[in-house]
Design a protein around this motif. Structure first.
Motif, short mmCIF file in Angstrom:
data_model
loop_
_atom_site.label_atom_id
_atom_site.label_comp_id
_atom_site.label_asym_id
_atom_site.label_seq_id
_atom_site.Cartn_x
_atom_site.Cartn_y
_atom_site.Cartn_z
N MET A 1 37.19 -13.06 42.40
CA MET A 1 36.22 -13.61 41.49
C MET A 1 36.10 -12.72 40.26
O MET A 1 36.16 -11.50 40.36
N ILE A 2 35.92 -13.33 39.10
CA ILE A 2 35.65 -12.59 37.86
C ILE A 2 34.37 -13.15 37.24
O ILE A 2 33.96 -14.27 37.53
N VAL A 3 33.75 -12.33 36.39
CA VAL A 3 32.55 -12.74 35.68
C VAL A 3 32.84 -12.71 34.18
O VAL A 3 33.26 -11.69 33.65
N GLU A 4 32.64 -13.84 33.56
CA GLU A 4 32.72 -13.96 32.09
C GLU A 4 31.35 -13.58 31.55
O GLU A 4 30.32 -14.05 32.05
N GLN A 5 31.33 -12.75 30.52
CA GLN A 5 30.08 -12.30 29.92
C GLN A 5 30.12 -12.53 28.43
O GLN A 5 31.12 -12.21 27.77
N ALA A 6 29.06 -13.13 27.88
CA ALA A 6 28.96 -13.33 26.43
C ALA A 6 27.51 -13.14 26.01
O ALA A 6 26.61 -13.73 26.61
N VAL A 7 27.29 -12.31 25.00
CA VAL A 7 25.97 -12.19 24.39
C VAL A 7 25.93 -13.22 23.27
O VAL A 7 26.79 -13.23 22.38
N LEU A 8 24.94 -14.10 23.35
CA LEU A 8 24.84 -15.22 22.40
C LEU A 8 23.68 -14.97 21.45
O LEU A 8 22.51 -14.93 21.87
N TYR A 9 24.00 -14.82 20.19
CA TYR A 9 22.99 -14.71 19.13
C TYR A 9 22.86 -16.10 18.52
O TYR A 9 23.80 -16.61 17.91
N ILE A 10 21.68 -16.69 18.69
CA ILE A 10 21.43 -18.05 18.22
C ILE A 10 20.79 -17.98 16.84
O ILE A 10 19.95 -17.13 16.57
N LYS A 11 21.20 -18.90 15.98
CA LYS A 11 20.62 -18.95 14.64
C LYS A 11 19.10 -19.07 14.74
O LYS A 11 18.57 -19.71 15.64
N TRP B 1 33.93 -17.18 37.78
CA TRP B 1 35.15 -17.98 37.93
C TRP B 1 35.95 -17.43 39.10
O TRP B 1 35.90 -16.24 39.39
N GLU B 2 36.74 -18.29 39.71
CA GLU B 2 37.61 -17.84 40.80
C GLU B 2 38.64 -16.83 40.29
O GLU B 2 38.93 -15.84 40.96
N ASN B 3 39.17 -17.06 39.08
CA ASN B 3 40.13 -16.11 38.49
C ASN B 3 40.13 -16.27 36.97
O ASN B 3 39.55 -17.23 36.43
N LEU B 4 40.77 -15.36 36.29
CA LEU B 4 40.78 -15.34 34.83
C LEU B 4 41.44 -16.58 34.24
O LEU B 4 40.95 -17.15 33.26
N ASP B 5 42.53 -17.04 34.83
CA ASP B 5 43.22 -18.23 34.30
C ASP B 5 42.36 -19.48 34.35
O ASP B 5 42.49 -20.36 33.50
N ASP B 6 41.48 -19.58 35.36
CA ASP B 6 40.60 -20.75 35.41
C ASP B 6 39.73 -20.84 34.16
O ASP B 6 39.44 -21.93 33.68
N HIS B 7 39.33 -19.69 33.63
CA HIS B 7 38.54 -19.71 32.40
C HIS B 7 39.42 -19.79 31.15
O HIS B 7 39.26 -20.69 30.33
N GLU B 8 40.34 -18.85 31.02
CA GLU B 8 41.13 -18.71 29.80
C GLU B 8 42.11 -19.87 29.57
O GLU B 8 42.36 -20.24 28.43
#
Length: 103
Positions: free
Chosen positions: A1-11, A56-63
């Protein structure tokens, strides 16, 4: 398993509209192969800032599976116009020996 992380700055003053759009967009991501789950956290100290964590199960599933899909185009339409600046997305793997959860 991998974790995708994004900091979202909203207008500025767009947080309510972003949250409404995300409720729709989460149906898209949840339908994708390899998706496990996600969390959206709102920053307490900074207005209009969020943290997105997707498992995600793996990086390819996301990317590959998600980012190169037709569904991603709809995701972009729903969400990308809210970001300023555009988020940097990074991926993390669990360090098994450093994980604890209270039972």
């Amino acid at each position: 398993m991998i974790v995708e992380q994004a900091v979202l700055y909203i207008k500025e003053n767009q947080s309510m509209a972003f949250e409404k759009a995300f409720k729709e967009a989460q149906k898209i991501i949840a339908s994708m192969k390899g998706y496990i789950g996600h969390k959206v956290l709102k920053c307490i100290e900074e207005k209009d800032k969020y943290l997105l964590l997707v498992e995600w199960e793996n990086l390819d599933d996301h990317e590959v599976g998600f980012r190169k899909s037709n569904e991603y185009q709809e995701w972009k339409k729903l969400l990308h116009h809210f970001y300023d600046p555009f988020p940097v997305v990074q991926h993390y793997a669990l360090v098994e020996d450093l994980f604890l959860r209270k039972k």
